[in-house]
Design a protein around this motif. Structure first.
Motif, PDB file in Angstrom:
ATOM      1  N   UNK A 202      16.782 -10.865 -10.482  1.00  0.00           N
ATOM      2  CA  UNK A 202      15.926 -11.784 -10.917  1.00  0.00           C
ATOM      3  C   UNK A 202      16.602 -12.530 -12.193  1.00  0.00           C
ATOM      4  N   UNK A 203      17.644 -12.022 -12.695  1.00  0.00           N
ATOM      5  CA  UNK A 203      18.241 -12.891 -13.786  1.00  0.00           C
ATOM      6  C   UNK A 203      19.253 -13.810 -13.180  1.00  0.00           C
ATOM      7  N   UNK A 204      19.645 -13.485 -12.166  1.00  0.00           N
ATOM      8  CA  UNK A 204      20.654 -14.408 -11.763  1.00  0.00           C
ATOM      9  C   UNK A 204      20.245 -15.331 -10.657  1.00  0.00           C
ATOM     10  N   UNK A 205      20.093 -16.567 -10.896  1.00  0.00           N
ATOM     11  CA  UNK A 205      19.488 -17.762 -10.164  1.00  0.00           C
ATOM     12  C   UNK A 205      20.685 -18.379  -9.395  1.00  0.00           C
ATOM     13  N   UNK A 206      20.384 -19.190  -8.128  1.00  0.00           N
ATOM     14  CA  UNK A 206      21.327 -19.912  -7.342  1.00  0.00           C
ATOM     15  C   UNK A 206      21.399 -21.204  -8.396  1.00  0.00           C
ATOM     16  N   UNK A 207      22.696 -21.711  -8.762  1.00  0.00           N
ATOM     17  CA  UNK A 207      22.902 -22.776  -9.308  1.00  0.00           C
ATOM     18  C   UNK A 207      23.277 -23.822  -8.676  1.00  0.00           C
ATOM     19  N   UNK A 208      23.860 -24.966  -9.124  1.00  0.00           N
ATOM     20  CA  UNK A 208      23.981 -26.291  -8.554  1.00  0.00           C
ATOM     21  C   UNK A 208      25.395 -26.020  -7.916  1.00  0.00           C
ATOM     22  N   UNK A 209      26.280 -25.112  -8.467  1.00  0.00           N
ATOM     23  CA  UNK A 209      27.594 -25.166  -8.068  1.00  0.00           C
ATOM     24  C   UNK A 209      27.501 -24.380  -6.276  1.00  0.00           C
ATOM     25  N   UNK A 210      26.728 -23.307  -6.452  1.00  0.00           N
ATOM     26  CA  UNK A 210      26.412 -22.923  -5.140  1.00  0.00           C
ATOM     27  C   UNK A 210      26.028 -23.703  -4.306  1.00  0.00           C
ATOM     28  N   UNK A 211      24.975 -24.472  -4.584  1.00  0.00           N
ATOM     29  CA  UNK A 211      24.375 -25.487  -3.765  1.00  0.00           C
ATOM     30  C   UNK A 211      25.447 -26.623  -3.174  1.00  0.00           C
ATOM     31  N   UNK A 212      26.306 -26.951  -4.046  1.00  0.00           N
ATOM     32  CA  UNK A 212      27.129 -28.028  -3.705  1.00  0.00           C
ATOM     33  C   UNK A 212      28.276 -27.386  -2.631  1.00  0.00           C
ATOM     34  N   UNK A 213      28.862 -26.233  -3.015  1.00  0.00           N
ATOM     35  CA  UNK A 213      29.373 -25.660  -2.157  1.00  0.00           C
ATOM     36  C   UNK A 213      29.013 -25.606  -0.456  1.00  0.00           C
ATOM     37  N   UNK A 214      27.782 -25.194  -0.365  1.00  0.00           N
ATOM     38  CA  UNK A 214      27.242 -24.908   0.855  1.00  0.00           C
ATOM     39  C   UNK A 214      26.888 -26.547   1.230  1.00  0.00           C
ATOM     40  N   UNK A 215      26.527 -27.422   0.541  1.00  0.00           N
ATOM     41  CA  UNK A 215      26.227 -28.696   1.043  1.00  0.00           C
ATOM     42  C   UNK A 215      27.447 -29.242   1.493  1.00  0.00           C
ATOM     43  N   UNK A 216      28.777 -28.964   1.011  1.00  0.00           N
ATOM     44  CA  UNK A 216      29.790 -29.703   1.521  1.00  0.00           C
ATOM     45  C   UNK A 216      30.236 -29.404   2.853  1.00  0.00           C
ATOM     46  N   UNK A 217      29.724 -28.267   3.486  1.00  0.00           N
ATOM     47  CA  UNK A 217      30.262 -27.533   4.940  1.00  0.00           C
ATOM     48  C   UNK A 217      28.858 -27.339   5.851  1.00  0.00           C
ATOM     49  N   UNK A 218      27.731 -27.329   5.462  1.00  0.00           N
ATOM     50  CA  UNK A 218      26.822 -26.955   6.368  1.00  0.00           C
ATOM     51  C   UNK A 218      26.502 -28.012   7.391  1.00  0.00           C
ATOM     52  N   UNK A 219      26.565 -29.445   6.889  1.00  0.00           N
ATOM     53  CA  UNK A 219      26.721 -30.410   8.013  1.00  0.00           C
ATOM     54  C   UNK A 219      27.633 -30.937   8.492  1.00  0.00           C
ATOM     55  N   UNK A 220      28.700 -31.192   7.587  1.00  0.00           N
ATOM     56  CA  UNK A 220      29.904 -31.745   8.354  1.00  0.00           C
ATOM     57  C   UNK A 220      30.866 -30.694   8.953  1.00  0.00           C
ATOM     58  N   UNK A 221      30.862 -29.586   8.644  1.00  0.00           N
ATOM     59  CA  UNK A 221      31.571 -28.553   9.307  1.00  0.00           C
ATOM     60  C   UNK A 221      30.691 -27.891  10.346  1.00  0.00           C
ATOM     61  N   UNK A 222      29.572 -27.269  10.108  1.00  0.00           N
ATOM     62  CA  UNK A 222      29.011 -26.171  10.889  1.00  0.00           C
ATOM     63  C   UNK A 222      27.889 -27.376  11.633  1.00  0.00           C
ATOM     64  N   UNK A 223      27.787 -28.509  11.357  1.00  0.00           N
ATOM     65  CA  UNK A 223      26.839 -29.416  12.230  1.00  0.00           C
ATOM     66  C   UNK A 223      25.425 -28.816  12.144  1.00  0.00           C
ATOM     67  N   UNK A 224      25.037 -28.461  11.106  1.00  0.00           N
ATOM     68  CA  UNK A 224      23.394 -27.991  10.942  1.00  0.00           C
ATOM     69  C   UNK A 224      22.324 -29.226  11.277  1.00  0.00           C
ATOM     70  N   UNK A 225      21.533 -28.698  11.996  1.00  0.00           N
ATOM     71  CA  UNK A 225      20.227 -29.536  12.001  1.00  0.00           C
ATOM     72  C   UNK A 225      19.329 -29.173  10.882  1.00  0.00           C
ATOM     73  N   UNK A 226      19.433 -27.851  10.459  1.00  0.00           N
ATOM     74  CA  UNK A 226      18.453 -27.663   9.312  1.00  0.00           C
ATOM     75  C   UNK A 226      19.481 -26.450   8.509  1.00  0.00           C
ATOM     76  N   UNK A 227      19.529 -26.726   7.087  1.00  0.00           N
ATOM     77  CA  UNK A 227      20.465 -26.148   6.417  1.00  0.00           C
ATOM     78  C   UNK A 227      19.754 -25.506   5.448  1.00  0.00           C
ATOM     79  N   UNK A 228      19.719 -24.027   5.247  1.00  0.00           N
ATOM     80  CA  UNK A 228      18.773 -23.235   4.413  1.00  0.00           C
ATOM     81  C   UNK A 228      19.546 -22.271   3.719  1.00  0.00           C
ATOM     82  N   UNK A 229      19.283 -22.098   2.427  1.00  0.00           N
ATOM     83  CA  UNK A 229      19.613 -21.268   1.482  1.00  0.00           C
ATOM     84  C   UNK A 229      18.406 -20.282   1.077  1.00  0.00           C
ATOM     85  N   UNK A 230      18.628 -19.116   1.191  1.00  0.00           N
ATOM     86  CA  UNK A 230      17.666 -18.088   1.037  1.00  0.00           C
ATOM     87  C   UNK A 230      18.250 -17.112  -0.048  1.00  0.00           C
ATOM     88  N   UNK A 231      17.487 -16.888  -0.994  1.00  0.00           N
ATOM     89  CA  UNK A 231      17.685 -15.894  -2.055  1.00  0.00           C
ATOM     90  C   UNK A 231      16.566 -14.954  -2.518  1.00  0.00           C
TER      91      UNK A 231
END
Length: 275
Positions: A202-231
């Protein structure tokens, strides 16, 4: 006129003939003993399988002895050998027939039954229930405590939620070199879902750096139609802002529980994406 020399030769011949007869007698006696011993061993082997055959052989032998005593006549060496050979052949044939026709021993005689402790049921009849293998990752998603799972188990649990809700080709690809993708799945309508799993406290939240790393690959590399971050915890405000700009679905711990219990939308559904 008497001829002493011829009388002397006659005595010698008589003595030589007696020695030869005696030697022949002992030879025949030894042969008879060997034949009798062989017959006895054969009869004993047959008696172990068929006691009735043993009794029949004994009766035949007794009958032969009685007949022999009644006849009381000398038997030549050739006749004695012939009779002994015939008796041995008959005994051998009888033993072979007995062995060939012997029924197979029942299983109870081959394997002695073992009784359980204190004279209980045999071990062979005792039914011991085997424990069912437990796989936490494949357990019912409604019973999973995500905070108690390690990261790999958490990825497996998310994959099971996707399978439960109708996704096809669900695959867990998380690990070294995964380029941000932990679970890949195909929705029932054919869209590719790329999920990144963050099992945080609970004390450790997903930050913008984690989100940016995922956003740089989910669409361009993996070709996602839906990209999801679950925590299992929550997202920072900058992370949510970046996700809205890139079209990434954010699912926090509360929304994950609602998805787990089937009371909330799935992350690839339009209402969830719009929300």
């Amino acid at each position: 006129m008497a001829v002493p020399a011829r009388a002397s030769r006659s005595v010698r011949r008589s003595r030589r003939f007696e020695l030869r007869s005696t030697a022949l007698y002992f030879v025949l006696l030894a042969v008879v003993l060997v034949l009798v011993g062989t017959a006895v061993r054969t009869a004993a082997a047959a008696a172990e399988r068929r006691p009735a055959w043993a009794v029949a052989l004994v009766l035949v032998g007794v009958g032969g002895v009685v007949a022999f005593c009644r006849r009381r006549r000398r038997i030549s060496a050739a006749r004695l050998a012939r009779h002994a050979a015939e008796a041995l052949d008959e005994a051998t044939n009888t033993a072979v027939e007995a062995l060939d026709t012997a029924p197979p021993a029942p299983a109870a005689d081959l394997v002695p039954a073992r009784t359980g402790p204190r004279g209980g049921r045999p071990d062979a009849e005792r039914t011991i229930p085997l424990p069912e293998p437990v796989n936490e990752a494949s357990a019912d998603p409604g019973e999973v405590g995500y905070e108690e799972l390690d990261p790999a188990e958490f990825e497996q649990a998310i994959a099971e939620l996707c399978r439960r809700d109708g996704c096809l080709d669900v695959d867990v690809v998380g690990g070294a070199g995964d380029l941000g993708a932990d679970v890949l799945a195909r929705t029932p309508d054919g869209r590719l879902v790329v999920v990144q799993c963050k099992r945080y406290c609970d004390a450790n939240r997903v930050g913008s750096q984690d989100m940016q790393r995922f956003g740089g690959t989910c669409f361009t590399v993996h070709g996602a139609d839906v990209a999801v971050v679950v925590t299992t915890s929550d997202f920072t405000a900058p992370a949510i802002e970046y996700a809205e700009q890139c079209g990434i679905v954010c699912m926090d711990g509360q929304e994950l529980l609602r998805w787990q219990h089937g009371v909330g939308p799935r992350p690839w559904e339009p209402e969830f994406v719009a929300g």
